[in-house]
Design a protein around this motif. Structure first.
Motif, PDB file in Angstrom:
ATOM      1  N   ASN A 107      75.408  40.254  45.120  1.00 60.22           N
ATOM      2  CA  ASN A 107      75.713  40.397  43.583  1.00 60.22           C
ATOM      3  C   ASN A 107      77.462  40.921  43.920  1.00 60.22           C
ATOM      4  N   ARG A 108      77.444  40.971  45.567  1.00 65.24           N
ATOM      5  CA  ARG A 108      78.838  41.808  45.506  1.00 65.24           C
ATOM      6  C   ARG A 108      80.417  41.390  44.781  1.00 65.24           C
ATOM      7  N   LEU A 109      81.098  41.602  44.018  1.00 60.81           N
ATOM      8  CA  LEU A 109      82.160  41.071  44.198  1.00 60.81           C
ATOM      9  C   LEU A 109      83.275  40.844  45.170  1.00 60.81           C
ATOM     10  N   TRP A 110      83.647  39.687  45.828  1.00 53.99           N
ATOM     11  CA  TRP A 110      84.927  39.685  46.633  1.00 53.99           C
ATOM     12  C   TRP A 110      85.649  38.891  45.845  1.00 53.99           C
ATOM     13  N   GLU A 111      87.179  39.207  46.095  1.00 50.29           N
ATOM     14  CA  GLU A 111      88.561  38.518  46.224  1.00 50.29           C
ATOM     15  C   GLU A 111      88.357  38.262  46.837  1.00 50.29           C
ATOM     16  N   ILE A 112      89.051  37.113  48.325  1.00 53.34           N
ATOM     17  CA  ILE A 112      89.225  36.092  49.410  1.00 53.34           C
ATOM     18  C   ILE A 112      90.800  35.737  48.896  1.00 53.34           C
ATOM     19  N   GLY A 113      90.789  34.987  50.484  1.00 51.96           N
ATOM     20  CA  GLY A 113      92.407  34.854  49.907  1.00 51.96           C
ATOM     21  C   GLY A 113      93.096  33.722  51.503  1.00 51.96           C
ATOM     22  N   LYS A 114      93.872  32.724  50.889  1.00 50.52           N
ATOM     23  CA  LYS A 114      94.387  32.205  52.468  1.00 50.52           C
ATOM     24  C   LYS A 114      95.395  33.300  52.971  1.00 50.52           C
ATOM     25  N   ASP A 115      96.003  34.193  52.331  1.00 51.37           N
ATOM     26  CA  ASP A 115      96.789  35.546  52.719  1.00 51.37           C
ATOM     27  C   ASP A 115      96.014  35.896  53.787  1.00 51.37           C
ATOM     28  N   GLY A 116      94.670  36.214  54.321  1.00 51.27           N
ATOM     29  CA  GLY A 116      93.871  36.334  54.876  1.00 51.27           C
ATOM     30  C   GLY A 116      92.934  37.972  54.681  1.00 51.27           C
ATOM     31  N   LEU A 117      93.440  38.130  53.543  1.00 52.62           N
ATOM     32  CA  LEU A 117      92.510  39.548  53.260  1.00 52.62           C
ATOM     33  C   LEU A 117      90.851  39.108  52.161  1.00 52.62           C
ATOM     34  N   ALA A 118      90.494  40.134  52.518  1.00 54.92           N
ATOM     35  CA  ALA A 118      89.100  40.284  51.914  1.00 54.92           C
ATOM     36  C   ALA A 118      88.954  41.644  50.758  1.00 54.92           C
ATOM     37  N   PHE A 119      88.360  41.759  49.997  1.00 53.54           N
ATOM     38  CA  PHE A 119      88.335  42.904  49.149  1.00 53.54           C
ATOM     39  C   PHE A 119      87.063  42.823  48.535  1.00 53.54           C
ATOM     40  N   CYS A 120      86.721  44.088  48.517  1.00 54.84           N
ATOM     41  CA  CYS A 120      85.271  43.420  48.041  1.00 54.84           C
ATOM     42  C   CYS A 120      85.335  44.965  46.911  1.00 54.84           C
ATOM     43  N   PHE A 121      84.416  45.077  45.750  1.00 54.27           N
ATOM     44  CA  PHE A 121      84.486  45.893  44.527  1.00 54.27           C
ATOM     45  C   PHE A 121      83.453  47.263  44.781  1.00 54.27           C
ATOM     46  N   ASP A 122      83.651  47.988  45.203  1.00 54.44           N
ATOM     47  CA  ASP A 122      83.218  49.283  45.271  1.00 54.44           C
ATOM     48  C   ASP A 122      82.475  49.562  43.755  1.00 54.44           C
ATOM     49  N   ARG A 123      81.286  49.745  43.356  1.00 52.03           N
ATOM     50  CA  ARG A 123      80.523  49.964  42.117  1.00 52.03           C
ATOM     51  C   ARG A 123      80.560  51.498  42.005  1.00 52.03           C
ATOM     52  N   MET A 124      80.785  52.617  43.449  1.00 52.85           N
ATOM     53  CA  MET A 124      80.501  53.138  43.354  1.00 52.85           C
ATOM     54  C   MET A 124      81.925  54.536  42.751  1.00 52.85           C
ATOM     55  N   LYS A 125      82.682  54.056  43.193  1.00 54.92           N
ATOM     56  CA  LYS A 125      84.359  54.283  43.617  1.00 54.92           C
ATOM     57  C   LYS A 125      85.456  54.102  42.513  1.00 54.92           C
ATOM     58  N   ASN A 126      84.223  52.630  42.068  1.00 56.89           N
ATOM     59  CA  ASN A 126      85.024  52.166  40.774  1.00 56.89           C
ATOM     60  C   ASN A 126      86.783  51.847  41.029  1.00 56.89           C
ATOM     61  N   GLN A 127      86.396  50.447  42.747  1.00 54.11           N
ATOM     62  CA  GLN A 127      87.937  50.116  43.426  1.00 54.11           C
ATOM     63  C   GLN A 127      87.858  49.102  44.046  1.00 54.11           C
ATOM     64  N   PHE A 128      88.443  48.651  43.696  1.00 48.40           N
ATOM     65  CA  PHE A 128      88.727  47.296  45.464  1.00 48.40           C
ATOM     66  C   PHE A 128      88.808  47.711  46.768  1.00 48.40           C
ATOM     67  N   GLN A 129      88.138  47.619  47.612  1.00 43.76           N
ATOM     68  CA  GLN A 129      88.571  48.124  48.884  1.00 43.76           C
ATOM     69  C   GLN A 129      88.786  47.298  49.719  1.00 43.76           C
ATOM     70  N   LEU A 130      89.660  47.190  50.348  1.00 43.62           N
ATOM     71  CA  LEU A 130      90.127  46.111  51.940  1.00 43.62           C
ATOM     72  C   LEU A 130      89.086  46.213  53.076  1.00 43.62           C
ATOM     73  N   LYS A 131      88.375  45.282  53.155  1.00 43.92           N
ATOM     74  CA  LYS A 131      86.949  45.574  53.978  1.00 43.92           C
ATOM     75  C   LYS A 131      87.896  44.578  55.167  1.00 43.92           C
ATOM     76  N   PHE A 132      88.800  43.322  54.962  1.00 41.86           N
ATOM     77  CA  PHE A 132      88.963  42.470  56.282  1.00 41.86           C
ATOM     78  C   PHE A 132      90.610  41.958  55.715  1.00 41.86           C
ATOM     79  N   TYR A 133      91.123  41.429  57.150  1.00 38.32           N
ATOM     80  CA  TYR A 133      92.323  41.277  56.888  1.00 38.32           C
ATOM     81  C   TYR A 133      92.672  40.797  58.893  1.00 38.32           C
ATOM     82  N   LEU A 134      92.564  38.936  58.645  1.00 40.04           N
ATOM     83  CA  LEU A 134      92.640  38.467  59.132  1.00 40.04           C
ATOM     84  C   LEU A 134      93.809  38.264  60.429  1.00 40.04           C
ATOM     85  N   ARG A 135      94.869  39.052  59.740  1.00 37.30           N
ATOM     86  CA  ARG A 135      96.161  38.751  61.023  1.00 37.30           C
ATOM     87  C   ARG A 135      95.754  40.207  61.654  1.00 37.30           C
ATOM     88  N   ASP A 136      95.090  41.185  61.117  1.00 37.81           N
ATOM     89  CA  ASP A 136      94.917  42.718  62.638  1.00 37.81           C
ATOM     90  C   ASP A 136      94.168  42.058  62.319  1.00 37.81           C
TER      91      ASP A 136
END
Length: 258
Positions: free
Chosen positions: A111-140
């Motif tokens: 039940n973790r919320l992810w924002e994923i896209g064709k830009d190659g980025l994958a963000f996950c929402f951190d409930r403790m920090k109350n913010q989205f964190q970048l977890k993966f970048y395909l290009r890098d």
């Protein structure tokens, strides 16, 4: 010969029936108006005046906390039924903007919320920090993809995020925080993926359909599915209850494959 009292009696009965019918019609009208009024209260317009960051809504997702998460081209809005809270998503200190048909919101098995896209980025929402964190970048992680478009993304039931680039497929394993370049990839530019079982997937290019199995860091048992007279594919979806694969084409035609 019929007497006048008889006609008077008929007239009185007729008036009583008319009065009764009027009451029934008024009652039904009142019930319909009441029902419509109740139904109308279910709908509420939410726009920029109410706090939505943009009218260009790209994706909507509801989480177990009953929050509604709305992805716009300006970021992610969280709605609790009364107010909006806006979240910017950042990479290297810069706010990332999003575009139609390229980005979406997904939830994984935890039940973790992810924002994923064709830009190659994958963000996950951190409930403790109350913010989205970048977890993966395909290009890098895979520099060979930097000048090539991502043609398909997919979050499967095992919490793997798929990125399809050119003739190659990549996976980011959310739970393990690591990525792999899949061996024995599906040829062609994959534009849609759907999962049938734990290891069975269907993958589609614009003119071809494949059934594949994911085992470890490799695709195995890659099989071409021959569909007669099929036009250009733009989306596939596996319907688990019926065990059928739905194939949508750009010529307003649907195919089903069992």
């Amino acid at each position: 010969m019929i007497s006048r009292p008889f006609f008077r009696h008929l007239h009185e009965n007729y008036n009583q029936e008319r009065t009764c019918m009027r009451k029934i019609v008024i009652l039904l009208f009142s019930l319909i108006v009441s029902f419509v009024s109740v139904q109308a209260q279910i709908f509420k317009y939410l726009g920029t005046d109410e706090g939505l960051s943009s009218r260009r809504v790209l994706s909507v997702r509801q989480t177990e906390q009953s929050y509604m998460w709305i992805l716009t081209h300006k970021g992610v809005d969280r709605y609790d039924g009364k107010r909006f809270i806006h979240y910017n998503l950042q990479k290297d200190g810069r706010t990332v903007n999003f575009y139609p048909n390229l980005n979406s919101l997904k939830t994984d098995s935890k039940n973790r919320l992810w924002e994923i896209g064709k830009d190659g980025l994958a963000f996950c929402f951190d409930r403790m920090k109350n913010q989205f964190q970048l977890k993966f970048y395909l290009r890098d992680s895979f520099p060979e993809t930097r000048k090539k478009p991502v043609t398909a993304i997919y979050l499967d039931k095992q919490d793997n995020i798929w990125f399809c680039v050119d003739n190659q497929q990549y996976i980011y394993r959310c739970s393990e925080n690591r990525s792999v370049r899949l061996e024995r990839s599906v040829p062609g530019k994959v534009i849609s993926i759907t999962q049938a079982s734990d290891d069975l997937f269907y993958m589609a290019t614009e003119y071809q359909l494949y059934a594949v199995r994911l085992q470890g860091g490799a695709l195995s048992d890659v099989q071409v599915i021959d569909l007669k007279n099929i036009s250009r594919i733009n989306y596939i979806y596996y319907h688990a209850s019926s065990g059928q694969l739905v194939v949508n084409t750009l010529l307003d035609t649907l195919f089903t494959y069992h």
